[in-house]
Design an enzyme around this catalytic site. Structure first.
Site, PDB file in Angstrom:
ATOM      1  N   HIS B 441      77.770  77.239  16.886  1.00 14.45           N
ATOM      2  CA  HIS B 441      78.843  77.688  17.788  1.00 14.45           C
ATOM      3  C   HIS B 441      79.742  76.544  18.256  1.00 14.45           C
ATOM      4  O   HIS B 441      79.420  75.393  18.087  1.00 14.45           O
ATOM      5  CB  HIS B 441      78.290  78.522  18.954  1.00 14.45           C
ATOM      6  CG  HIS B 441      77.410  77.809  19.931  1.00 14.45           C
ATOM      7  ND1 HIS B 441      77.071  78.374  21.134  1.00 14.45           N
ATOM      8  CD2 HIS B 441      76.804  76.604  19.885  1.00 14.45           C
ATOM      9  CE1 HIS B 441      76.296  77.528  21.777  1.00 14.45           C
ATOM     10  NE2 HIS B 441      76.109  76.466  21.057  1.00 14.45           N
ATOM     11  N   GLU B 442      80.889  76.922  18.775  1.00 14.81           N
ATOM     12  CA  GLU B 442      81.919  75.944  19.195  1.00 14.81           C
ATOM     13  C   GLU B 442      82.346  75.019  18.070  1.00 14.81           C
ATOM     14  O   GLU B 442      82.593  73.837  18.279  1.00 14.81           O
ATOM     15  CB  GLU B 442      81.423  75.102  20.396  1.00 14.81           C
ATOM     16  CG  GLU B 442      81.011  75.882  21.613  1.00 14.81           C
ATOM     17  CD  GLU B 442      82.101  76.806  22.124  1.00 14.81           C
ATOM     18  OE1 GLU B 442      83.282  76.568  21.842  1.00 14.81           O
ATOM     19  OE2 GLU B 442      81.747  77.786  22.799  1.00 14.81           O
ATOM     20  N   GLY B 443      82.486  75.593  16.881  1.00 12.09           N
ATOM     21  CA  GLY B 443      82.900  74.794  15.731  1.00 12.09           C
ATOM     22  C   GLY B 443      81.686  74.302  14.976  1.00 12.09           C
ATOM     23  O   GLY B 443      80.951  73.444  15.469  1.00 12.09           O
TER      24      GLY B 443
END
Lengths: 603, 603
Positions: B441-443
């Site tokens: 998550h978050e890239g």
């Protein structure tokens, strides 16, 4: 389920191109078979695995076995799977026809079982253990024991377990405390607790035969005082009928991260008068006998790990081919169409790594199976001995490499799925959880590392290692004929040299500075494994080059090019790390040894 | 729960020895504070985290949120934790006192939150997202939006989310399809589906404020056509009271591998007339705004990953100190006493690696927090700019390194526990499952890698990178004064040279051969991260050497020796792998790019 279990083309390649499985037909034991028979067996395994094992892989994870009123409740599909497996004859597929078996070679049985573990590693665990337990009785039990226990175990009416671990003893078998007291009727009474016993109870066979390690009262300390006992859940009368319940109680189930449909049990032996146990073979020889089962189990664990990695790879490949997301870095226009993620270099690298790990692991395990076969049925005694030596050396790698890199492969499969990989709506997270057991059971990574460096490379004056080096040199000589393999060959030649030097340096200090030399055994195991895996891949690349020269049909061209490219990937990207590992080993890096436990303090 | 959340001595070390947190007190914003205030805040966080977060970490995993009649049911401890966190003022701890906050520096807030995520990463996720959402409104919302939404969000009556991902779009935000249509009252109507929205619904706040990315009808394609909207679950009347339910429906919950007590939702916007949304700032600037939240979130993910690794390390250390098993390799006598497993070199190496990863990750995230602070409140404009540049460069590493190596640390914690590590009766398997989300998550890792090599190292003419190199050189110059650090310094100097050369080679081809140059961006990210982490550890070792020269009391001696030894371990064992990575990068290894997708075929 649209994701294939393994890859039939690859299985075919491994059996008939990498290994010369067909040549087994000339050995006396297999003269009545044919390639068609082998393939029919595999086809049956494949179909049964899809129909009766894959069907409840996710269900067995979501609805794990439960401990209710002292008994195990589990999903009914498990029993059906067991019965189908047994009815198709797989519990005795390796046995002689005289003994009711199919007299199949090890490698065919191994390949058949690969389909079952790919479909459902947890459910397939029961049969693996049962066959191992039966084989122990077959090898070391008395005629009476064989007559009483083998038929129901081979037919699937009884299952079997290996009961080694105790709450306080896992890796250190020397310290097990379960006791055995001689009884006047010639049997023994067993007292003690065993833990993490896979399949230690379930609800689908009439009886369970525990192969228990225990210490006869007064026995010497350590492994030389351990004996092996048959301890049935229900006593068995002389006519084969079931007698009363033995004094073995299910104390509880353990709740695993994955591998859930295999029960993991705590068993209490002798809470009342003592569990009736029958000594197998001689007193105090239990560890030697059990090592037969453990060695079998280690190849089985490696193969299981390979198949879980393979499943993850197949799933990730399927997803990567069909999931559009983003554009290539040089395509800036937002109006352009998105590409499927298999077009992204990073995703391709993750797929290649998985292919290297999964197919490489399976190839390694098949090579090990073939060595096992040769150690039993090769024509000459020297060939049998050679195969035995090589297998003995490779066993720690066969157990640990697929477990370690299989986990890495499953981690990458999740990464390719992205967010979808992290949720239980998709299959890859379960595979990762299932896989996490493999670096632990049947001897942890650390145990395998000590076994390799502390025992295997030096045993028999290093004959096993010499054999391996010759094998790799032979492979290099063949592969060098192909220009495309020049670079990979150079890498492997260099790595091989590095491995030899490092091994010499370490072995020179093993006897005198044991602790220091073995301090980085795990690094040595990984280094050794990289060289072995590079050899496994170079063999495949060599075959691929030869096949491609014959201009095969389109699909085969793709298949061989894939093998070739994966070999390049592995030998050029992953093998060279041995150089750094060698430096660390050769300077006897003591970072870990020097770390005083107090220095971890402060928390 | 006897396992400490983090290590107070280490937190103290990071804040006041590695970083000069006390010097913040001279800045105008913090003049009313004192070191005692900072420590009291951390103490409160520590106590609340233990009492209200750690208490249900396992329970929230075993009893994950359920979707019942369109609503979320979850364990009641979650609400209590949220309320305690809010009542103690942590939702607004970073805000100015004028705005009802505690006006605390970023680093103190970060350290406080580290205790909460160590205690229960899933439950602490809600506040992290809410604070980020509120900060977005604070930075870019209108005065009216701020007045309406900020007070209840800062007080904890409302929570917030970031709603970016859609079923078909995760990494490629350019392609999101949720639409916004202007309405005559000045608001918008939102239609579309969002997926994997953490905290997208729950049962413990009166309202939820979704920060939604959507495309205004007629907007340009790609990221330049994306706008940011406030979309509340319940509409809010001008007086702050709740109005009717907005047209946002919970379509379902996703069932995660770990991190379970954070709901992961599928949200449908506008199934009826369209969800009412309020444009934040200018149209089509949504991505720019959202990047503020994403950059905050990336440091938060890194810190969360560090704390999960830290928990695993603490647990494994505790277990290793108290679990007897086996003997040292040179001790053959079975009569001898077993040693605790911390005595085994292999276990120590696994502990050292965990210490390097966990403490190193936390140190890195604290350095990032300190840079964030400096970018806002440093005395000079040039110092603020410098800090901003360096943080911008480091953000992909801060997000990805702790996630990747934190997972490795948690894997090792399981390995140290052995069989016990694999069962849910012990804490480490949950930590591993929780951690697995962080590299996604978050890239994802791949996205961070492209961000680093494709953007960050070349942005602003490489000023950020130059700054980092100077920082590392300065650290090297200081560390070289200690004889014990000669070897590690040599390694880092060499690695730094390698990093510079490799970066030059790659950047020279970035514009003209973009795909080829970025093909191994993930390898570059790992290489870059190794150098950064070596710098993080060398700084700590330098401090330790100086402290040890002053002959501190016993416990501090142990603490500093541990730092020193871990630095040696990391710089001598793990850093040198950059050499192999550099060779691969410098020859533009094309193994992955060259792999035609067809070649994976055959299955």
């Amino acid at each position: 389920m649209s994701i294939p279990l393994l890859n039939e083309r690859d299985i075919n390649f491994l059996l008939y191109e990498l290994l010369d499985t067909e040549s087994l037909l000339s050995r006396p034991r297999y003269q009545e078979h044919s390639k068609e028979v082998f393939n029919a067996v595999l086809d049956t395994a494949h179909k049964l695995a899809e129909k009766y094992f894959a069907n409840h892989n996710a269900k067995g994870d979501a609805h794990e076995p439960r401990f209710v009123d002292g008994k195990v409740e589990m999903i009914p599909e498990t029993k059906v799977a067991w019965q189908q497996y047994a009815e198709a004859g797989f519990l005795s597929a390796h046995c002689d026809m005289d003994a009711g078996g199919m007299q199949l070679p090890e490698i065919i049985v191994r390949a058949a079982n690969a389909y079952f573990s790919a479909a459902n590693t947890a459910t397939s665990g029961y049969s693996m253990l049962s066959v191992g337990a039966a084989n122990l009785i077959d090898s070391f039990g008395s005629e009476q024991q064989q007559q009483l226990f083998l038929p129901p175990m081979r037919e699937g009416r009884f299952s079997g377990t290996m009961a080694l671990t105790e709450p306080a003893q896992g890796s250190s078998l020397a310290d097990i405390t379960t006791t055995a007291t001689a009884h006047e009727d010639g049997s023994y009474r067993i007292h003690g607790q065993k833990m993490y016993i896979s399949g230690g109870d379930q609800n689908f066979t009439d009886n369970i035969i525990h192969m228990v390690l225990a210490r006869i009262k007064g026995a010497p300390a350590g492994v030389k005082g351990i004996s092996l006992f048959i301890v049935p859940k229900f006593l068995v009368n002389d006519d084969g009928s079931l007698g009363p319940r033995n004094d073995v109680a299910l104390a509880g189930l353990l709740h695993k991260m994955g591998y859930r449909n295999t029960t993991s049990t705590v068993l209490s032996f002798g809470e009342q008068d003592g569990a009736v146990g029958y000594l197998v073979g001689e007193p105090h020889h239990g560890i030697t006998y059990m090592f037969q089962m453990m060695n079998e189990a280690r190849i089985a664990v490696g193969t299981g790990a390979a198949t879980i990695a393979y499943q993850g790879f197949n799933a990730a490949l399927d997803y990567a081919k069909g999931r559009p997301q983003g554009r290539l870095p040089d395509q800036k226009s937002a109006q352009s169409k998105q590409v499927n993620i298999i077009e992204h270099a990073d995703v391709r690298a993750m797929l290649l790594a998985q292919k290297a790990y999964a197919e490489g692991s399976l190839a390694l395990c098949f090579i090990a199976s073939s060595l096992f076969e040769d150690s039993q049925t090769a024509d000459s005694k020297s060939a049998r001995l050679e195969a035995h030596l090589l297998l003995d050396l490779l066993t720690p790698v066969v157990k640990s490499w697929p477990s370690r890199y299989g986990l890495k492969a499953n981690e990458l499969a999740i990464q390719i799925y992205g967010g979808a990989g992290y949720i239980r709506e998709y299959p890859v997270e379960q595979l990762y959880r299932d896989q996490r057991l493999n670096p632990i059971h049947e001897g942890t990574e650390g145990i395998q590392a000590l076994d390799l460096l502390g025992r295997k490379v030096i045993s028999q004056n290093g004959e096993g290692l010499k054999l391996l080096l010759i094998k790799i040199q032979t492979c290099l000589a063949a592969a060098r004929k192909h220009d495309q393999l020049a670079e990979p060959c150079e890498q492997l030649a260099e790595a091989l040299e590095t491995l030899q030097t490092t091994t010499q340096v370490l072995c020179a200090h093993l006897a005198t500075e044991t602790n220091k030399t073995l301090a980085n055994a795990s690094v040595y195991l990984d280094m050794f494994g990289r060289v072995v895996m590079a050899w496994v891949w170079l063999q495949q690349a060599d075959i691929a080059c030869r096949a491609l020269a014959g201009n095969p049909h389109q699909e085969d061209q793709w298949f061989y090019r894939g093998k070739l490219q994966t070999a390049r990937f592995y030998l050029l990207r992953e093998l060279p790390e041995v150089e750094h590992q060698a430096r660390l080993l050769q300077r006897f890096d003591s970072s870990a040894l020097d770390m005083d436990p107090h220095w971890f303090a402060g928390n």
